[in-house]
Write an enzyme that holds these catalytic residues in place. Structure first.
Site, PDB file in Angstrom:
ATOM      1  N   HIS A 309       0.848  -1.194   0.000  1.00 30.93           N
ATOM      2  CA  HIS A 309       0.000   0.000   0.000  1.00 30.93           C
ATOM      3  C   HIS A 309       0.878   1.237   0.000  1.00 30.93           C
ATOM      4  O   HIS A 309       1.944   1.225   0.626  1.00 30.93           O
ATOM      5  CB  HIS A 309      -0.907   0.011   1.245  1.00 30.93           C
ATOM      6  N   ASP A 366      -7.970  -5.605  -0.021  1.00 32.15           N
ATOM      7  CA  ASP A 366      -8.420  -6.455  -1.120  1.00 32.15           C
ATOM      8  C   ASP A 366      -7.997  -7.905  -0.966  1.00 32.15           C
ATOM      9  O   ASP A 366      -8.470  -8.775  -1.695  1.00 32.15           O
ATOM     10  CB  ASP A 366      -7.872  -5.919  -2.454  1.00 32.15           C
TER      11      ASP A 366
HETATM   12  N1  CMC Z   1       4.186  -7.410  -4.683  1.00 30.76           N
HETATM   13  C1  CMC Z   1       5.544  -7.357  -4.850  1.00 30.76           C
HETATM   14  N2  CMC Z   1       6.261  -6.249  -4.721  1.00 30.76           N
HETATM   15  C2  CMC Z   1       5.608  -5.113  -4.413  1.00 30.76           C
HETATM   16  C3  CMC Z   1       4.222  -5.087  -4.214  1.00 30.76           C
HETATM   17  C4  CMC Z   1       3.502  -6.290  -4.375  1.00 30.76           C
HETATM   18  N3  CMC Z   1       2.183  -6.327  -4.215  1.00 30.76           N
HETATM   19  N4  CMC Z   1       3.841  -3.826  -3.930  1.00 30.76           N
HETATM   20  C5  CMC Z   1       4.957  -3.074  -3.922  1.00 30.76           C
HETATM   21  N5  CMC Z   1       6.028  -3.864  -4.209  1.00 30.76           N
HETATM   22  C6  CMC Z   1       7.432  -3.449  -4.253  1.00 30.76           C
HETATM   23  C7  CMC Z   1       7.737  -2.624  -5.492  1.00 30.76           C
HETATM   24  O1  CMC Z   1       8.124  -3.426  -6.585  1.00 30.76           O
HETATM   25  C8  CMC Z   1       8.839  -1.722  -4.976  1.00 30.76           C
HETATM   26  O2  CMC Z   1      10.029  -2.489  -4.932  1.00 30.76           O
HETATM   27  P1  CMC Z   1      11.472  -1.788  -5.260  1.00 30.76           P
HETATM   28  O3  CMC Z   1      11.650  -0.767  -4.170  1.00 30.76           O
HETATM   29  O4  CMC Z   1      12.451  -2.913  -5.221  1.00 30.76           O
HETATM   30  O5  CMC Z   1      11.334  -1.180  -6.625  1.00 30.76           O
HETATM   31  C9  CMC Z   1       8.462  -1.453  -3.525  1.00 30.76           C
HETATM   32  O6  CMC Z   1       7.659  -2.585  -3.142  1.00 30.76           O
HETATM   33  C10 CMC Z   1       7.647  -0.172  -3.356  1.00 30.76           C
HETATM   34  O7  CMC Z   1       6.512  -0.249  -4.207  1.00 30.76           O
HETATM   35  P2  CMC Z   1       5.878   0.974  -5.000  1.00 30.76           P
HETATM   36  O8  CMC Z   1       5.499   0.520  -6.358  1.00 30.76           O
HETATM   37  O9  CMC Z   1       6.764   2.155  -4.892  1.00 30.76           O
HETATM   38  O10 CMC Z   1       4.596   1.200  -4.142  1.00 30.76           O
HETATM   39  P3  CMC Z   1       3.407   2.164  -4.518  1.00 30.76           P
HETATM   40  O11 CMC Z   1       3.103   2.919  -3.305  1.00 30.76           O
HETATM   41  O12 CMC Z   1       3.696   2.930  -5.749  1.00 30.76           O
HETATM   42  O13 CMC Z   1       2.236   1.140  -4.880  1.00 30.76           O
HETATM   43  C11 CMC Z   1       0.444  -0.362  -4.633  1.00 30.76           C
HETATM   44  C12 CMC Z   1       1.243   0.778  -3.988  1.00 30.76           C
HETATM   45  C13 CMC Z   1      -0.766  -0.668  -3.769  1.00 30.76           C
HETATM   46  C14 CMC Z   1      -0.053   0.081  -6.022  1.00 30.76           C
HETATM   47  C15 CMC Z   1       1.372  -1.607  -4.767  1.00 30.76           C
HETATM   48  O14 CMC Z   1       1.763  -2.037  -3.487  1.00 30.76           O
HETATM   49  C16 CMC Z   1       0.713  -2.741  -5.540  1.00 30.76           C
HETATM   50  O15 CMC Z   1       0.777  -2.755  -6.779  1.00 30.76           O
HETATM   51  N6  CMC Z   1       0.047  -3.701  -4.830  1.00 30.76           N
HETATM   52  C17 CMC Z   1      -0.691  -4.748  -5.516  1.00 30.76           C
HETATM   53  C18 CMC Z   1      -2.033  -4.213  -5.990  1.00 30.76           C
HETATM   54  C19 CMC Z   1      -2.994  -4.006  -4.826  1.00 30.76           C
HETATM   55  O16 CMC Z   1      -3.143  -4.879  -3.981  1.00 30.76           O
HETATM   56  N7  CMC Z   1      -3.693  -2.875  -4.844  1.00 30.76           N
HETATM   57  C20 CMC Z   1      -4.726  -2.562  -3.834  1.00 30.76           C
HETATM   58  C21 CMC Z   1      -4.340  -1.406  -2.944  1.00 30.76           C
HETATM   59  S1  CMC Z   1      -5.373  -1.302  -1.465  1.00 30.76           S
HETATM   60  C22 CMC Z   1      -6.950  -0.932  -2.037  1.00 30.76           C
HETATM   61  C23 CMC Z   1      -7.026   0.397  -2.663  1.00 30.76           C
HETATM   62  O17 CMC Z   1      -6.977   1.416  -1.968  1.00 30.76           O
HETATM   63  O18 CMC Z   1      -7.184   0.454  -3.891  1.00 30.76           O
END
Ligand code: CMC
Length: 432
Positions: A309, A366
């Protein structure tokens, strides 16, 4: 009194005021920087940017805290209902008995959709996605209530109570109707004597000669799912609602945009992606380690869906509540879902894995909500629609904040241009 911050760029110094929120969150106020300097601040994805002041929801992502209007989510989940929480989120206070009765009545009075609107559903192909239909229909509501969608906030706000009730009540009718149409089933009209959730379940699952009766467990579960989704501060869809509203757009248009933003798999669409992932693991007889490995290695952009998140760097409190409720519900209905066992196993494996620990990736809302919706009988294509129904109060409250702010400005971020430098036009026959 807040401190100020000093910014030095080259030889010039700028004093930036700071802001402090109710719970002590601090911000640098860079609004005046543009007047004195040509620098903009750069923050792709708005990871560290406050786009507004809001009084609706507070999140402390480090501690895993979520509060609507000051009330902890755990207390609301235990004692409140979706309708009461919707009132709280929109109006800022828990309703008195009279206010709650009036609000419920307004929702009942607005449960039906205009008969002419029903014809719109017929134009969609059978396999049209319910999220596409939902956003189009919510936007279309403005055509049926032109007095509430003038795109003049002062005038739209005069009808706010009714417009809010129309949106909250009809989103559920439209959602159920889009499902029925996709199944080639006749529409079920809402019933006046049913509560919000029971009425939705009736419109989804009743047959002309067989009335669906929601068990208390099922209606409690649906109430909980919607309540837990009611608001979540400046997420992608809510910020979209505010962005659209900031141009002066009406409530229906702004919330329809929120539905579109919610649809993607990184946001509301994650609840569908989680179930697909769990089913794939089940079908392969796998223990989930392949998914964990692929997510860690970033194979084809794969992620562990339902994990991570932007704000929570601790357990998402909604996931905690819903995970437990999911288990309780399946137990009391005497059902088993292999996906729940897989999810528990996956969670344990991920929470003990260095990659996830280092990045503070925990299950989000989720991760378990889909299993609970499945147990209720909600089809997969409707999962993100359910999220939209739940999030509607939050979108409405945020629209209201924007519309009521006399000093509000249109949302208009800046960019760093990285395209070609100036060049001269070349006629087509000289382009080589
Ligand atoms: N699985 C594997 N690695 C992950 C995941 C994941 N679900 N989420 C983040 N990471 C890694 C990402 O690759 C990055 O690694 P590195 O630093 O080595 O590049 C690090 O963690 C930080 O991630 P980020 O992309 O900078 O995080 P963000 O804040 O941009 O994204 C997120 C947040 C929710 C989009 C992401 O965690 C994700 O894609 N999760 C899976 C989709 C999901 O479950 N979404 C629902 C969110 S909660 C309900 C809502 O409010 O919509």
């Amino acid at each position: 009194m807040a401190d100020s911050a000093l910014l030095r760029i080259g030889k010039k110094e700028y004093t930036l005021p700071t802001l402090v929120g109710t719970e002590g969150e601090q911000a640098l106020d860079i609004r005046a920087l543009r007047k004195e300097s040509s620098h903009i601040t750069y923050d792709e994805g708005y990871g560290n940017t406050g786009s507004c002041e809001s009084k609706v929801t507070f999140i402390d992502g480090e501690k895993g805290i979520l509060r609507y209007r000051g009330y902890p989510i755990e207390q609301l989940a235990e004692h409140s209902s979706f309708v009461e929480t919707a009132y709280l989120v929109i109006y800022g206070e828990l309703p008195t008995k009279e206010q709650r009765a009036r609000f419920s009545q307004l929702l009942r009075d607005n449960a039906n959709i205009h008969e002419r609107m029903l014809h719109l559903f017929e134009g969609y192909p059978r396999d049209a996605h319910p999220m596409a239909i939902l956003s189009a229909m919510i936007n279309s509501l403005g055509c049926y209530y032109p007095q509430m969608s003038t795109n003049d906030h002062r005038s739209d706000l005069e009808h706010f109570d009714e417009a809010a009730a129309i949106t909250i009540s009809k989103v559920r009718t439209i959602a159920a109707c889009s499902y029925r149409m996709s199944q080639g089933l006749p529409m079920m009209y809402p019933k006046h004597d049913l509560g919000y959730c029971e009425n939705f379940l009736h419109m989804m699952f009743s047959e002309p000669y067989h009335e669906y009766q929601a068990s208390p467990e099922v209606s409690r579960a649906l109430n909980l799912i919607l309540l837990l989704h009611a608001d979540h501060e400046q997420n992608c869809s809510t910020s979209t609602v505010r962005m659209v509203a900031s141009s002066g757009a009406n409530l229906f248009a702004s919330t329809a945009a929120g539905i579109c933003a919610l649809w993607g798999p990184l946001h509301g669409g994650a609840n569908v992606a989680v179930i697909r992932m769990l089913e794939e693991i089940h079908a392969a007889g796998d223990d989930g380690s392949r998914f964990i490995r692929d997510a860690k290695e970033g194979v084809a952009g794969k992620r562990l869906m339902g994990f991570g998140h932007r704000v929570y760097k601790n357990y998402d409190p909604r996931a905690k509540i819903i995970g437990k409720a999911c288990e309780d519900m399946l137990k009391s209905l005497g059902r088993e879902d292999p996906c729940l066992d897989i999810a528990r196993h996956l969670e344990e494996a991920a929470l003990n894995d260095e990659y996830f620990i280092e990045r503070k990736l925990y299950p989000n809302v989720d991760f378990y909500s889909g299993i609970m919706m499945r147990a209720i009988g909600i089809p997969l294509t409707m999962f993100t629609v359910m999220f939209s129904i739940g999030r509607m109060p939050g979108w409405i409250a945020n629209w209201k904040e924007v519309a009521s702010n006399p000093k509000g400005r249109i949302y208009r971020p800046r960019q760093i241009y990285q395209g070609p430098a100036k060049r001269d036009y070349v006629p087509v026959d000289q382009r080589g």
